[in-house]
Structures are given as structure tokens and as C-alpha cells.
Design a protein around this motif. Structure first.
Motif, mmCIF file in Angstrom:
data_model
loop_
_atom_site.group_PDB
_atom_site.id
_atom_site.type_symbol
_atom_site.label_atom_id
_atom_site.label_comp_id
_atom_site.label_asym_id
_atom_site.label_seq_id
_atom_site.Cartn_x
_atom_site.Cartn_y
_atom_site.Cartn_z
ATOM 1 N N VAL A 172 0.340 -1.215 0.037
ATOM 2 C CA VAL A 172 0.164 -0.131 -0.279
ATOM 3 C C VAL A 172 0.930 1.175 0.170
ATOM 4 C CG1 VAL A 172 -1.092 1.322 1.078
ATOM 5 C CG2 VAL A 172 -1.987 -0.846 1.189
ATOM 6 N N SER A 173 2.392 1.027 0.491
ATOM 7 C CA SER A 173 2.346 2.212 0.559
ATOM 8 C C SER A 173 3.317 2.735 -0.646
ATOM 9 C CB SER A 173 4.210 1.960 1.853
ATOM 10 O OG SER A 173 4.176 2.073 2.918
ATOM 11 N N ALA A 174 3.871 1.578 -1.508
ATOM 12 C CA ALA A 174 4.306 1.490 -2.569
ATOM 13 C C ALA A 174 3.276 2.120 -3.405
ATOM 14 C CB ALA A 174 4.927 0.409 -3.300
ATOM 15 N N ILE A 175 2.348 1.661 -3.104
ATOM 16 C CA ILE A 175 1.023 2.699 -4.409
ATOM 17 C C ILE A 175 0.904 3.744 -4.418
ATOM 18 C CG2 ILE A 175 -1.070 2.308 -5.105
ATOM 19 C CD1 ILE A 175 -1.249 -0.935 -4.087
ATOM 20 N N LEU A 176 0.607 4.279 -2.733
ATOM 21 C CA LEU A 176 0.654 5.276 -2.212
ATOM 22 C C LEU A 176 1.779 6.322 -3.488
ATOM 23 C CD1 LEU A 176 -1.136 5.733 0.800
ATOM 24 C CD2 LEU A 176 -2.278 5.853 -0.948
ATOM 25 N N LEU A 177 3.021 5.968 -3.170
ATOM 26 C CA LEU A 177 3.972 6.349 -3.163
ATOM 27 C C LEU A 177 3.651 7.097 -4.861
ATOM 28 C CD1 LEU A 177 7.214 7.825 -2.853
ATOM 29 C CD2 LEU A 177 7.685 5.808 -3.214
#
Length: 561
Positions: A412-417
Motif C-alpha cells: 500500500v505504501s508503494a502504491i501511494l508513492l
């Protein structure tokens, strides 16, 4: 298993295509409360529709786009008929000249008109009293319309010529032998069949021009929807993105309504599809290209050539002025270091163009093998390019607001980034540009394999290889050979584009040249003119490659080459 993988790939591609417009529509009706909860609200729409300034901008954009498209449709039909009148190399030369203004983006044409303004001012002052002051008062709006006219008329003329090529030659020959005149053949035979293609091309051009901000920003016209979207996106702040989403959705709604009206007026397309775009893998029979509607006399041919040359000079004059200014700018010693020293805007534009081209072809592969190919192409033709960029901004903001600030999952953090335009602008620019060019990629994918399946199976049996292995290898190699020119055309067109990168790359250095021209004024006038000239050359070459016919043909002998 292969069918399952194709279905999964088509589903993922369809999700990537539909995500920006859906996020754009949702962003206009979703608000966030004081405690962080999301709820539906029409306050944003009320503020947008009740704003007199927004209504003025909408009226200016719609009125100008309709006038330009109406004039471009009339001239485009006439130009297509003139370009198809000769035969042999003369027709090829005329069709090539017809496609050149299609690569002159309104942004670049507006820059060229600005360079021509000192030479045109004496002509404006010499006009008689009622006309001269009126032209001087609305000079910038006239320049904006002229910068869009060449682009629009060239595209409509090109698609009209393609529709005329789909007319069966025997239809025209029978009508001519029966003694029918040129006007009667056109009104009763050709125009009812060509009208659907003209209407759809006009609707697609209207969708591009309605929200295109390049020409209006160069000419200093802020009372357009495109200029207000760029201003609302905020190059230094995210605070006003809901207003940009509402404006983009309003423009998208107008574009869809105009397209529905034109398609309803034109009716269904009853012409046979092109042989290379039929969607099957059978060898079509040889079809000779249709000739002119009726033979032309020497006087009519001379007048047609004169009108075609005058149109070509009118719409290419800004491009010629821009290239001349580039030649003078290269004499400055500080120009080339500003363009080539890292971070080089040229290398960044080519990198983004390559990413957009590969992404477009990757999306077109799964979608091209399903029945969703043409509906997806029609949907994207109805969406203004800048609306795709605003849709990705809306997707980023909705994801950031609906997901906790510190998610526990690294995915999820990678998607937001990846969805943050301030951290990964190149990824979002490539995504949005790929969607804007996806109709061309879908068309290229449909033309990649128009070969005879039975001949391919016979060849595999004679070679002693397994049928499935030989078929896969030959199909893949032939597809790659036929896609090399469309991929190069997509790369060059994306590298010189403006929308939707203008609203997606506020801080990044890897962006197309069109966005760099407007976002990096600190480069200086000479480097910016050189970038504009390079963007013009990239757009011209990319347009010629995308609109060129398949160089390999449909003969099964190409399997052995």
C-alpha cells in the motif's frame, strides 16, 4: 491457461483505463468531513456551476471549439477530395502534405503566430475602419482559433480521405457510366457513407480542443476552461484540485454530449472496414484504391491546387516561422549547453515518451484481443487529454485521503508513492500519456496480424515443427516487425506532447517537451525556442509514422522474410 491469462491481462488493462475517468467523476461528489470521514456532496458542483466566471470560460471554450471544428470539417472534406483527385505519386505527395499540419500542435502554432505578430500588425492596421478595430480587439482570440484550425482541419481531412478510400471503386464507376454528375454522386452516393467518419473525427477533435490549454496560455487568454484547470491544479499547492476536477468533468460532459449529437446525426458507419483492420486473420482479396468522385477538368484541377496550396501555406506558416527562429537561436553559444547539460530536458522527454509508448502497446495487447477494443478506443476519444491528467490527480488524492497516513502494508505504501505526482511524476505522466495515445496503439495492434491462419498452419506442418510452437514464433516475430513504426510514432508523439503532462509534472524534470516549454521559463528564450522547434519536429515525424499505412502489407510471403 492461456485463455485465463488473456482474460486477466484484459481485466488489468481495462482497470488501468477506467481508473482516471472514474476517479475524476467520484472526486466531484466526495467531500471529507472534520473527523476524516468521506461523504457524498454536491457542494462542489453548486459552487462551480453558479460561478459566472466559470460559465464565461465555458462559453468561450465551447463557442470557439465549435466554430473551429465546423470550419475545419467543411475545409477538411474539401481538402480530402482534392488530395485524392490525382493518382500515383501525386496522390501520395498530396496525402503526405495533408498530414503535416496534424503534427503542428496548437501550442506550437501559437508560438509561431506570436513570432509572426510583428509582420502581421501592418496588415491589421491597413484594414478599413469597421473591421480593423474589431480584429485588433479580438486579435488573440483570432490567433487561438487559427492555431487550432490547421490542427483540426488536417485531422478531419485525413480521416475523411480514409473513409473515401473505403468506397468501392465499382460504385463510382457505375454512377459515372450512368451519366451522373459530380455533385449528384457526392450528395447521394458518397456523402451519406462518409458522413459517419467525418462526424466521429469532428467529435474527437472537439474533445481535444475544448480543454487544450497550450494555445490560450501562450497567448495570455485566461478565460478558457483549459487555462482555469491548469491554474486550479496549483503548481505549488494541492488545495484547489477539486475545482480542477469539477472543471474537467464539466468539459468531459460537454464533449460527450457533442459526440452523442454528432453520432446520432451521422448514423452508423456502413462502409466496409479496411482490409488491415478487419480483426480477423484471413487474407483479404486485392482491393484497388477508389479514384476521384468524377474526372476533373483542367480549370477545376488548377483551382483545387491553388486552394490546397493556400491552405497549406496558411496553416504551416507558424511552423515555418518557429523553425526559422530556432535556426537563429542556435547561433547563441549558451543554447546548446542549456539543453544538453544534465538534467537534460530532451533526454527526459525521450524517456517519458518511451515509457508512454511501451505502456500503450502493453495495454493494447490484452485489449486488442477482446471485443472491448473499439469501445475503449471510442471512450478515450471522447475524453480530453488534460482530463486524464486531472483524473490521475483525483485518484492520487482520493487514495491518500481514504488510506491511513502510515499504512502497515509495504504494498500500500508503494502504491501511494507511485500515485503521488510530487514524488513519482514520470510514472503518472507515462500512464496518462499512454491512455491518450491508446486508440492509436489499439489500431496498430489490430493491424499487426492480418495473415492467413491456414497458410501458417500448413507452413508449420511442412517444417516439421509443432503447430503451436511455429505459430507462436511466427506470429510474434511478424507482430514485432509490423509494430516497430507505430511504436516509434507513439514515442515521438509522446515526447513532444503537452497534455496531460502539464498538470502532472509540477516538480519533475522528466516530462514531455510541450510541458517543459510552459513550466520552465527560466531556461531562457533561445533554449525554449529550440525546445519548441524540436517538439514540432517530433510531433510531425510521429504523426507521419502513426498515419502511414502498414509497410509490410498482408501477403503471407512476409512470413518467410
Amino acid at each position: 491457461m492461456s485463455r485465463l491469462l488473456r482474460g486477466l491481462g484484459a481485466s488489468v488493462s481495462l482497470a488501468l483505463v477506467l481508473a482516471p475517468p472514474l476517479a475524476l467523476a467520484i472526486a466531484t461528489i466526495v467531500e471529507r468531513g472534520p473527523s476524516g470521514e468521506l461523504f457524498a456532496s454536491v457542494v462542489r458542483w453548486g459552487l462551480t456551476v453558479s460561478d459566472p466566471f466559470v460559465l464565461t470560460c465555458l462559453w468561450n471554450s465551447v463557442a470557439l471549439s465549435l466554430l473551429v471544428v465546423a470550419g475545419a470539417a467543411g475545409s477538411g472534406i474539401a481538402l480530402a477530395r482534392v488530395a485524392r483527385s490525382p493518382s500515383g505519386w501525386r496522390r501520395s505527395l498530396a496525402l503526405t502534405a495533408l498530414r503535416l499540419p496534424a503534427g503542428c500542435h496548437p501550442l506550437l502554432a501559437a508560438i509561431g503566430l506570436g513570432l509572426l505578430a510583428p509582420a502581421l500588425s501592418p496588415i491589421t492596421e491597413a484594414l478599413p475602419s469597421p473591421i480593423g478595430p474589431l480584429v485588433a480587439r479580438h486579435a488573440r482570440w483570432l490567433a487561438l482559433g487559427l492555431s487550432q484550425f490547421g490542427f483540426a482541419s488536417a485531422w478531419i481531412a485525413w480521416w475523411t480521405s480514409r473513409a473515401l478510400d473505403r468506397l468501392r471503386p465499382e460504385w463510382l464507376q457505375e454512377a459515372t457510366r450512368a451519366g451522373a454528375g459530380r455533385g449528384w454522386i457526392w450528395r447521394t452516393g458518397a456523402w451519406p457513407l462518409v458522413r459517419p467518419s467525418v462526424a466521429r473525427a469532428s467529435a474527437s477533435v472537439f474533445a481535444v480542443l475544448l480543454l487544450e490549454p497550450g494555445g490560450s496560455l501562450v497567448l495570455g487568454l485566461r478565460r478558457t476552461i483549459g487555462s482555469q484547470i491548469v491554474a486550479s491544479c496549483g503548481m505549488t499547492s494541492r488545495a484547489d484540485w477539486p475545482r480542477a476536477a469539477a472543471l474537467a468533468t464539466l468539459g468531459l460532459a460537454v464533449s460527450v454530449v457533442v459526440r452523442l449529437i454528432l453520432v446520432r446525426w451521422a448514423g452508423p458507419d456502413e462502409l466496409p472496414p479496411p482490409a488491415s483492420d478487419s480483426g480477423n486473420h484471413r487474407l483479404p482479396g486485392p482491393i484497388a484504391p477508389s479514384g476521384p468522385i468524377a474526372p476533373s477538368g483542367p480549370i477545376r484541377s488548377a483551382l483545387s491546387l491553388l486552394a490546397f496550396s493556400a491552405w497549406l501555406l496558411l496553416v504551416l506558416a507558424p511552423a515555418i516561422a518557429l523553425l526559422s527562429a530556432v535556426g537563429r537561436s542556435l547561433a547563441d553559444e549558451a543554447t546548446l549547453p542549456a539543453l544538453l547539460d544534465p538534467p537534460s530536458p530532451i533526454l527526459g522527454a525521450l524517456a517519458v515518451g518511451a515509457g508512454a509508448a511501451l505502456a500503450a502497446m502493453a495495454l493494447s495487447g490484452p485489449l486488442g484481443s477482446t471485443r472491448l477494443s473499439r469501445p475503449v478506443g471510442t471512450l478515450l476519444d471522447s475524453i480530453p487529454p488534460i482530463a486524464l491528467g486531472v483524473g490521475l490527480i483525483a485518484l492520487s488524492e482520493l487514495s491518500r485521503r481514504s488510506i491511513p497516513a502510515s499504512p502497515s502494508s509495504p504494498i500500500v505504501s508503494a502504491i501511494l508513492l507511485a500515485l503521488d505526482p510530487y514524488r513519482s511524476p514520470a510514472l503518472l505522466v507515462s500512464w496518462a500519456t499512454a491512455l491518450a495515445l491508446l486508440p492509436w496503439a489499439l489500431s496498430a495492434a489490430r493491424r499487426a496480424l492480418p495473415i492467413d491462419t491456414e497458410a501458417l498452419q500448413d507452413r508449420s506442418l511442412l517444417s516439421g515443427s509443432r503447430r503451436s510452437r511455429c505459430r507462436t514464433l511466427l506470429f510474434a516475430s511478424l507482430a514485432l516487425r509490423r509494430l516497430r513504426f507505430p511504436i516509434l510514432g507513439l514515442l515521438l508523439t509522446a515526447a513532444g506532447a503537452l497534455s496531460p503532462a502539464l498538470v502532472l509534472s509540477p516538480l519533475g524534470t522528466s516530462r514531455p517537451l510541450g510541458a517543459t516549454i510552459l513550466l520552465d521559463p527560466g531556461l531562457g528564450s533561445s533554449p525554449l525556442l529550440c525546445l519548441a522547434g524540436l517538439a514540432l519536429l517530433l510531433q510531425l515525424l510521429g504523426t507521419l509514422l502513426l498515419t502511414s499505412s502498414d509497410p509490410l502489407g498482408t501477403d503471407v510471403s512476409s512470413l518467410r522474410s
